[in-house]
Design a protein around this motif. Structure first.
Motif, mmCIF file in Angstrom:
data_model
loop_
_atom_site.group_PDB
_atom_site.id
_atom_site.type_symbol
_atom_site.label_atom_id
_atom_site.label_comp_id
_atom_site.label_asym_id
_atom_site.label_seq_id
_atom_site.Cartn_x
_atom_site.Cartn_y
_atom_site.Cartn_z
ATOM 1 N N GLY A 89 0.735 -1.064 -0.050
ATOM 2 C CA GLY A 89 -0.074 -0.025 -0.072
ATOM 3 C C GLY A 89 0.961 1.374 -0.083
ATOM 4 N N LYS A 90 2.022 1.141 -0.405
ATOM 5 C CA LYS A 90 2.938 2.380 -0.399
ATOM 6 C C LYS A 90 3.143 2.943 -1.708
ATOM 7 N N SER A 91 3.361 4.117 -1.869
ATOM 8 C CA SER A 91 4.049 4.684 -3.180
ATOM 9 C C SER A 91 5.524 4.594 -3.095
ATOM 10 N N VAL A 92 6.287 4.623 -4.152
ATOM 11 C CA VAL A 92 7.633 4.211 -4.295
ATOM 12 C C VAL A 92 8.271 5.370 -5.048
ATOM 13 N N TYR A 93 9.468 5.766 -4.266
ATOM 14 C CA TYR A 93 10.497 6.337 -5.313
ATOM 15 C C TYR A 93 11.873 5.817 -5.260
ATOM 16 N N GLY A 94 12.468 5.469 -6.404
ATOM 17 C CA GLY A 94 13.710 4.828 -6.385
ATOM 18 C C GLY A 94 14.881 5.347 -6.850
ATOM 19 N N GLU A 95 15.998 4.913 -6.577
ATOM 20 C CA GLU A 95 17.222 5.206 -7.166
ATOM 21 C C GLU A 95 17.118 4.615 -8.678
ATOM 22 N N LYS A 96 17.990 5.262 -9.732
ATOM 23 C CA LYS A 96 17.978 4.761 -10.995
ATOM 24 C C LYS A 96 18.878 3.715 -11.046
ATOM 25 N N PRO A 97 18.502 2.842 -12.282
ATOM 26 C CA PRO A 97 17.514 2.941 -12.977
ATOM 27 C C PRO A 97 16.136 2.353 -12.644
ATOM 28 N N CYS A 121 11.136 8.388 -9.340
ATOM 29 C CA CYS A 121 12.579 7.643 -9.914
ATOM 30 C C CYS A 121 13.603 8.777 -9.946
ATOM 31 N N ALA A 122 14.654 8.620 -9.517
ATOM 32 C CA ALA A 122 15.932 9.379 -9.746
ATOM 33 C C ALA A 122 16.226 9.243 -11.537
ATOM 34 N N PRO A 123 17.211 10.088 -11.902
ATOM 35 C CA PRO A 123 17.535 11.172 -11.220
ATOM 36 C C PRO A 123 16.746 12.539 -10.999
ATOM 37 N N ASP A 124 16.798 13.074 -9.962
ATOM 38 C CA ASP A 124 15.955 14.339 -9.908
ATOM 39 C C ASP A 124 16.923 15.650 -10.135
ATOM 40 N N PHE A 303 14.946 15.938 -3.710
ATOM 41 C CA PHE A 303 14.046 16.926 -4.134
ATOM 42 C C PHE A 303 12.874 16.730 -4.735
ATOM 43 N N GLY A 304 13.212 15.338 -5.738
ATOM 44 C CA GLY A 304 12.022 14.704 -6.519
ATOM 45 C C GLY A 304 11.115 14.246 -5.673
ATOM 46 N N ILE A 305 11.397 13.892 -4.527
ATOM 47 C CA ILE A 305 10.353 13.271 -3.693
ATOM 48 C C ILE A 305 9.453 14.457 -3.157
ATOM 49 N N ALA A 306 10.185 15.568 -2.695
ATOM 50 C CA ALA A 306 9.413 16.686 -2.154
ATOM 51 C C ALA A 306 8.426 17.170 -3.574
ATOM 52 N N ASP A 307 8.994 17.061 -4.682
ATOM 53 C CA ASP A 307 8.082 17.454 -5.773
ATOM 54 C C ASP A 307 7.072 16.495 -5.990
ATOM 55 N N LEU A 308 7.291 15.125 -5.896
ATOM 56 C CA LEU A 308 6.264 14.460 -5.815
ATOM 57 C C LEU A 308 5.084 14.615 -4.785
ATOM 58 N N ALA A 309 5.541 14.764 -3.741
ATOM 59 C CA ALA A 309 4.715 15.200 -2.619
ATOM 60 C C ALA A 309 3.697 16.237 -2.986
ATOM 61 N N ALA A 310 4.279 17.173 -3.845
ATOM 62 C CA ALA A 310 3.501 18.732 -4.246
ATOM 63 C C ALA A 310 2.624 18.249 -5.594
ATOM 64 N N GLY A 320 9.025 11.281 -12.429
ATOM 65 C CA GLY A 320 8.212 10.210 -12.417
ATOM 66 C C GLY A 320 8.523 8.929 -12.967
ATOM 67 N N GLY A 321 7.822 7.715 -12.881
ATOM 68 C CA GLY A 321 8.015 6.365 -13.473
ATOM 69 C C GLY A 321 7.815 6.305 -14.860
ATOM 70 N N GLN A 322 7.105 7.262 -15.429
ATOM 71 C CA GLN A 322 6.906 7.149 -16.888
ATOM 72 C C GLN A 322 8.300 7.632 -17.425
ATOM 73 N N LEU A 323 8.788 8.721 -17.018
ATOM 74 C CA LEU A 323 10.109 9.300 -17.614
ATOM 75 C C LEU A 323 11.160 8.480 -17.333
ATOM 76 N N ALA A 324 11.235 7.663 -16.032
ATOM 77 C CA ALA A 324 12.294 6.733 -15.868
ATOM 78 C C ALA A 324 12.124 5.453 -16.642
ATOM 79 N N PHE A 325 10.889 5.138 -17.279
ATOM 80 C CA PHE A 325 10.789 3.883 -17.702
ATOM 81 C C PHE A 325 11.259 4.335 -19.331
ATOM 82 N N HIS A 326 10.883 5.311 -19.985
ATOM 83 C CA HIS A 326 11.191 5.757 -21.223
ATOM 84 C C HIS A 326 12.591 6.021 -21.223
ATOM 85 N N VAL A 327 13.464 6.511 -20.147
ATOM 86 C CA VAL A 327 14.842 6.339 -20.188
ATOM 87 C C VAL A 327 15.438 5.100 -20.338
ATOM 88 N N LEU A 328 14.862 4.019 -19.406
ATOM 89 C CA LEU A 328 15.460 2.783 -19.350
ATOM 90 C C LEU A 328 15.050 1.982 -20.757
#
Length: 379
Positions: A89-97, A121-124, A303-310, A320-328
């Motif tokens: 039930g948690k949201s997730v923020y991960g290091e790259k990739p 996901c990083a990088p922020d 700071f990406g987590i703070a941005d996510l919170a806002a 976000g995850g969509q950007l990180a997926f495209h980069v991967l």
């Protein structure tokens, strides 16, 4: 919105110190728990931080106080930990990739969508004043239509300084998957998504020698390509050349340059949040350093987590995850092209993340003054 986001960290290795430094400053993020397979490392972090508990990984994932799990584990288990966090039930923020493969990454995004969880996901670093000032210059038409870009990272290898560099040379590692996320995320932020790639790669040494720490002198195997070059064609027509190497000694090339019909930009190191952006306009006689005009001021990892919170409910975080997926997906496609000798169409796409206005974030009392809150960014 209105209260801090409660975060639990899984993985208390070297990178965690940078996140901890940011969390001590950010008023919109509250660290509540830490966990590591080596319990002594989690306990060491908890001792330096008020009201933070050292837990087992399973206990942290089950803890009702934890709203978001910061996943700082090694890439090989990014997906495993993320899926367990989402299931709890948690949201997730991960290091790259985002994950070791796009197949694994897709399972994370699908699980999050089904559960109503948010993935970041990083990088922020792309949210800092360096990349964002460059983006604003492009968006404001200072170089006209973007034509091309170059991105270069050259180092003789992380084993020279890292005491446990094994994973850099195992599947899921290598210079592209390790450092590429900074450069490709920046190129997508500046120039938009990538539609096709052509890649080449080489493997110059089968072994590396650890240069520091208690394992200094130990030889480790190299199982991945250690020099990768990619040609990336962006959706709007710009073409980027990417060079990622663990085989070069040094380079004088700018980290990133962007060339347009009316000017060229030097973009600062995408592994940093700040740095000078330089413009050479058509007809000029010298480079001009642009004033800082966009991005989070004095930003750091987290700071990406703070941005996510806002970020409003239902909207995609900038990191976000969509950007990180495209980069991967772009990086996997470069490696696939290198293996096959053929150009590869990138299957995914993503909108350019929303720009970050020049913003000084809300800082905890005793750690600086606040000029604007994170919520102001979305106003």
């Amino acid at each position: 919105m209105g209260k801090p986001l409660n975060v639990g960290i899984v993985g208390c290795g070297a990178i965690s110190a940078q996140y901890l430094a940011s969390f001590r400053r950010l008023g919109s993020v509250r660290l509540v728990a830490v966990a590591d397979l080596d319990q002594s490392r989690a306990q060491a972090v908890a001792k330096t931080y008020d009201d933070v508990r050292a837990l087992s990984v399973d206990a942290l994932l089950a803890d009702p106080d934890v709203e978001l799990v910061l996943n700082l584990t090694v890439p090989a288990v990014h997906a495993e930990v993320a899926l367990k966090a989402i299931a709890a039930g948690k949201s997730v923020y991960g290091e790259k990739p985002l994950a070791a493969t796009t197949e694994e990454a897709r399972t994370v995004l699908d699980a999050a969508k089904a559960a109503g969880a948010v993935v970041g996901c990083a990088p922020d670093t792309v949210l800092g004043t360096g990349v964002q000032t460059a983006r604003k210059a492009i968006d404001d038409g200072m170089i006209g239509t973007s034509v091309s870009a170059t991105a270069t990272m050259a180092t003789p290898g992380h084993e020279l300084w890292h005491p446990n560099p094994d994973f850099y040379y195992q599947p899921g590692g290598g210079p592209l998957l390790d450092m590429g996320p900074y450069y490709v995320s920046t190129l997508v932020t500046l120039l938009g998504p990538v539609v096709s790639v052509t890649g080449a790669a080489s493997h110059t040494r089968s072994q590396r020698t650890i240069g520091s720490g208690p394992r200094a002198g130990q030889v480790i195997p190299v199982e991945v390509d250690s020099h990768v070059t990619g040609i990336l064609t962006h959706q709007d027509g710009a073409i980027s050349t990417l060079v990622m190497s663990f085989d070069a000694v040094r380079t004088k090339a700018p980290n990133i340059e962007v060339h347009g019909e009316f000017g060229s930009l030097v973009v600062p190191d995408p592994n940093r949040f700040d740095g000078d952006v330089e413009l050479f306009a058509l007809g000029s006689r010298e480079w001009e350093t642009l004033p800082v005009s966009a991005g989070y001021v004095d930003a750091g990892r987290g700071f990406g987590i703070a941005d996510l919170a806002a970020t409003p409910a239902g909207a995609e975080p900038r990191a976000g995850g969509q950007l990180a997926f495209h980069v991967l997906d772009v990086m996997e496609s470069v490696l696939e092209s290198a293996r096959t000798g053929s150009s590869v169409t990138v299957r995914s796409t993503v909108p350019r993340p929303e720009p970050v206005p020049l913003t000084a974030v809300k800082i905890r009392p005793g750690h600086g003054s606040a000029q604007a809150g994170m919520a102001d960014v979305r106003a």
